[in-house]
Design an enzyme around this catalytic site. Structure first.
Site, PDB file in Angstrom:
ATOM      1  N   GLY A   7       0.735  -1.384  -0.060  1.00 53.79           N
ATOM      2  CA  GLY A   7      -0.126   0.035   0.071  1.00 53.79           C
ATOM      3  C   GLY A   7       0.880   1.181  -0.020  1.00 53.79           C
ATOM      4  O   GLY A   7       0.300   2.221   0.528  1.00 53.79           O
ATOM      5  N   GLY A  10      -0.391   5.219  -0.999  1.00 57.59           N
ATOM      6  CA  GLY A  10      -1.025   5.990  -0.165  1.00 57.59           C
ATOM      7  C   GLY A  10      -0.320   7.513   0.261  1.00 57.59           C
ATOM      8  O   GLY A  10       0.680   7.650  -0.391  1.00 57.59           O
ATOM      9  N   GLN A  11      -0.901   7.895   1.149  1.00 53.46           N
ATOM     10  CA  GLN A  11      -0.281   9.015   1.611  1.00 53.46           C
ATOM     11  C   GLN A  11       1.063   9.037   2.515  1.00 53.46           C
ATOM     12  O   GLN A  11       1.691   9.981   2.343  1.00 53.46           O
ATOM     13  CB  GLN A  11      -1.415   9.632   2.770  1.00 53.46           C
ATOM     14  CG  GLN A  11      -1.195  11.183   3.410  1.00 53.46           C
ATOM     15  CD  GLN A  11      -2.217  11.210   4.563  1.00 53.46           C
ATOM     16  OE1 GLN A  11      -2.837  10.524   5.182  1.00 53.46           O
ATOM     17  NE2 GLN A  11      -1.762  12.581   5.055  1.00 53.46           N
ATOM     18  N   ASP A  49      -3.084  -7.477  -5.415  1.00 55.22           N
ATOM     19  CA  ASP A  49      -4.574  -7.598  -5.020  1.00 55.22           C
ATOM     20  C   ASP A  49      -4.194  -8.248  -3.505  1.00 55.22           C
ATOM     21  O   ASP A  49      -3.968  -9.145  -3.501  1.00 55.22           O
ATOM     22  CB  ASP A  49      -5.567  -8.075  -5.352  1.00 55.22           C
ATOM     23  CG  ASP A  49      -7.143  -7.707  -4.589  1.00 55.22           C
ATOM     24  OD1 ASP A  49      -6.642  -7.631  -3.416  1.00 55.22           O
ATOM     25  OD2 ASP A  49      -8.049  -7.784  -5.272  1.00 55.22           O
ATOM     26  N   ILE A  50      -3.896  -7.409  -2.168  1.00 55.08           N
ATOM     27  CA  ILE A  50      -3.549  -7.700  -0.999  1.00 55.08           C
ATOM     28  C   ILE A  50      -4.677  -9.063  -0.497  1.00 55.08           C
ATOM     29  O   ILE A  50      -4.131  -9.922   0.276  1.00 55.08           O
ATOM     30  CB  ILE A  50      -3.500  -6.779   0.016  1.00 55.08           C
ATOM     31  CG1 ILE A  50      -2.598  -7.162   1.184  1.00 55.08           C
ATOM     32  CG2 ILE A  50      -4.626  -6.318   0.430  1.00 55.08           C
ATOM     33  CD1 ILE A  50      -1.160  -6.750   1.086  1.00 55.08           C
ATOM     34  N   TYR A 138     -13.088   0.138   9.828  1.00 54.52           N
ATOM     35  CA  TYR A 138     -11.664   0.462   9.758  1.00 54.52           C
ATOM     36  C   TYR A 138     -10.979   0.078  11.013  1.00 54.52           C
ATOM     37  O   TYR A 138      -9.883  -0.720  11.374  1.00 54.52           O
ATOM     38  CB  TYR A 138     -11.384   1.882   9.394  1.00 54.52           C
ATOM     39  CG  TYR A 138     -10.037   2.479   9.511  1.00 54.52           C
ATOM     40  CD1 TYR A 138      -8.878   1.624   8.682  1.00 54.52           C
ATOM     41  CD2 TYR A 138      -9.676   3.570  10.110  1.00 54.52           C
ATOM     42  CE1 TYR A 138      -7.534   2.382   8.836  1.00 54.52           C
ATOM     43  CE2 TYR A 138      -8.433   4.158  10.273  1.00 54.52           C
ATOM     44  CZ  TYR A 138      -7.398   3.573   9.590  1.00 54.52           C
ATOM     45  OH  TYR A 138      -6.202   4.117   9.575  1.00 54.52           O
TER      46      TYR A 138
HETATM   47  C1  AKB Z   1      -8.439   8.155   9.220  1.00 55.21           C
HETATM   48  O1  AKB Z   1      -8.887   9.396   9.138  1.00 55.21           O
HETATM   49  O2  AKB Z   1      -9.156   7.169   8.748  1.00 55.21           O
HETATM   50  C2  AKB Z   1      -7.189   7.913   9.185  1.00 55.21           C
HETATM   51  C3  AKB Z   1      -6.768   7.549  10.535  1.00 55.21           C
HETATM   52  C4  AKB Z   1      -6.932   8.587  11.600  1.00 55.21           C
HETATM   53  O3  AKB Z   1      -6.315   6.376  10.606  1.00 55.21           O
HETATM   54  N1  AKB Z   1      -6.450   9.053   8.826  1.00 55.21           N
END
Ligand code: AKB
Length: 320
Positions: A7, A10-11, A49-50, A138
């Site tokens: 990944g 990404g940022q 693809d992970i 998440y």
């Molecule tokens: C998010 O906003 O989902 C991320 C985090 C805080 O892990 N930047």
């Protein structure tokens, strides 16, 4: 040191790759995204693809990394729109990385956890060992990833370590985070002359400037195992309100129009996260210390945001 990064498009990866190459690491990337412009020529970029174990296994078997830095994830805001895909990438992806490490003798797996591992109702400052009851997919997958990594360490001898990142700010491309409003105040403030944040002006979560975040990863990755009393560490820097961030931008972009129109769903996510983290374990065990406060970060960031906008033109990051 041979390092495989998942990944890295990404940022975090955008800023991390040149630093790893600069310190002499041999780096391979595994990412669904194509190789971005500006990626150092020394980096091998493999698209995959992970969620498919055989794809990450094939690269791990060939490249034989000493370490895997596992960054691939769907972040909090994006994940709420596609929770099943977020589960697959974040959960199956983490298990596939740990399995690849076990199968092919990788010494260390570095895991990027987050303040999203926490849930509502905790007393600030929030320490490492409080109950973890996140409300986003998440966050749930990050808590499970922390535990799974500790299982692999206990049962298969993999050196598993990582940090819980605050919201990260850089002149980079954000990828669906709830903390992205801060970054967009700088980017859209400069590019478009204004930005409407999706949070309340008094919203407050922990933030960190990317150079501090990358230094934290490198310092923890390289710390002697004997010094570490745990696998996953809170790390903290600043906890400004959204309006304080806006003031820092206003002080540097005269006439910028920064307003607030809270989105209930995203504000609820922000409200479920800690205001302030207690990172004393990181400070005591491996000497963690942030360098950038809000003012120093804003001073350093402005020219980098300008360079990003000049380089990317209309392709610069769109509104969150
Ligand atoms: C998010 O906003 O989902 C991320 C985090 C805080 O892990 N930047």
């Amino acid at each position: 040191m041979k390092i495989l990064i998942t990944g890295a498009g990404g940022q975090i990866g955008t800023d991390l790759l040149p630093i790893l190459v600069g310190r002499g690491d041999d780096v391979a990337v595994f990412d669904l995204a194509p190789r971005p412009e500006g990626c150092p020529a020394e980096v091998e970029w493999v698209r995959g693809d992970i969620t498919y174990a055989e794809e990450i296994n094939t690269l791990t078997a060939r490249f034989r990394p000493h370490r895997i830095m596992h960054l691939a994830a769907i972040l909090s805001a994006a994940g709420e729109g596609i929770p099943h895909r977020a589960y697959r990438i974040n959960m199956d992806g983490t298990r596939n990385v740990l399995e690849a490490a076990r199968l092919f003798g990788v010494e260390q797996v570095f895991f990027t956890s987050t303040i999203a591992a926490f849930g509502p109702g905790l007393t600030s400052p929030v320490g490492d060992d409080v109950p973890l009851r996140p409300t986003t997919m998440y966050g749930i997958t990050k808590v499970a990833g922390e535990l799974l990594g500790e299982y692999y360490e206990a049962n298969f001898g993999i050196d598993f370590r990582g940090v819980r990142f605050p919201g990260l700010i850089n002149a980079g491309i954000p990828g669906g985070g709830t903390s992205d409003y801060a970054l967009f105040m700088y980017v859209d403030g400069m590019r478009s002359g204004g930005y409407e944040s999706f949070c309340r002006p008094d919203a407050v979560i922990p933030f960190m400037y990317m150079p501090d975040a990358i230094r934290a990863m490198l310092e923890l990755m390289d710390a002697p195992k004997a010094d570490l009393g745990r696998s996953i560490y809170n790390i903290a820097a600043i906890s400004p309100t959204a309006d304080e961030i806006a003031d820092a931008v206003r002080a540097r972009i005269p006439g910028v129009d920064l307003t607030f129109a809270p989105d209930p769903a995203r504000q609820a996510i922000l409200d479920s996260w800690p205001d302030v983290l207690d990172d004393s374990n990181a400070r005591n065990d491996w000497g963690w210390n942030h360098e950038f406060d809000l003012e120093a970060m804003s001073d350093d960031l402005m020219p980098k945001v300008k360079a990003l906008i000049d380089a990317q033109g209309e392709n610069a990051p769109a509104h969150a």
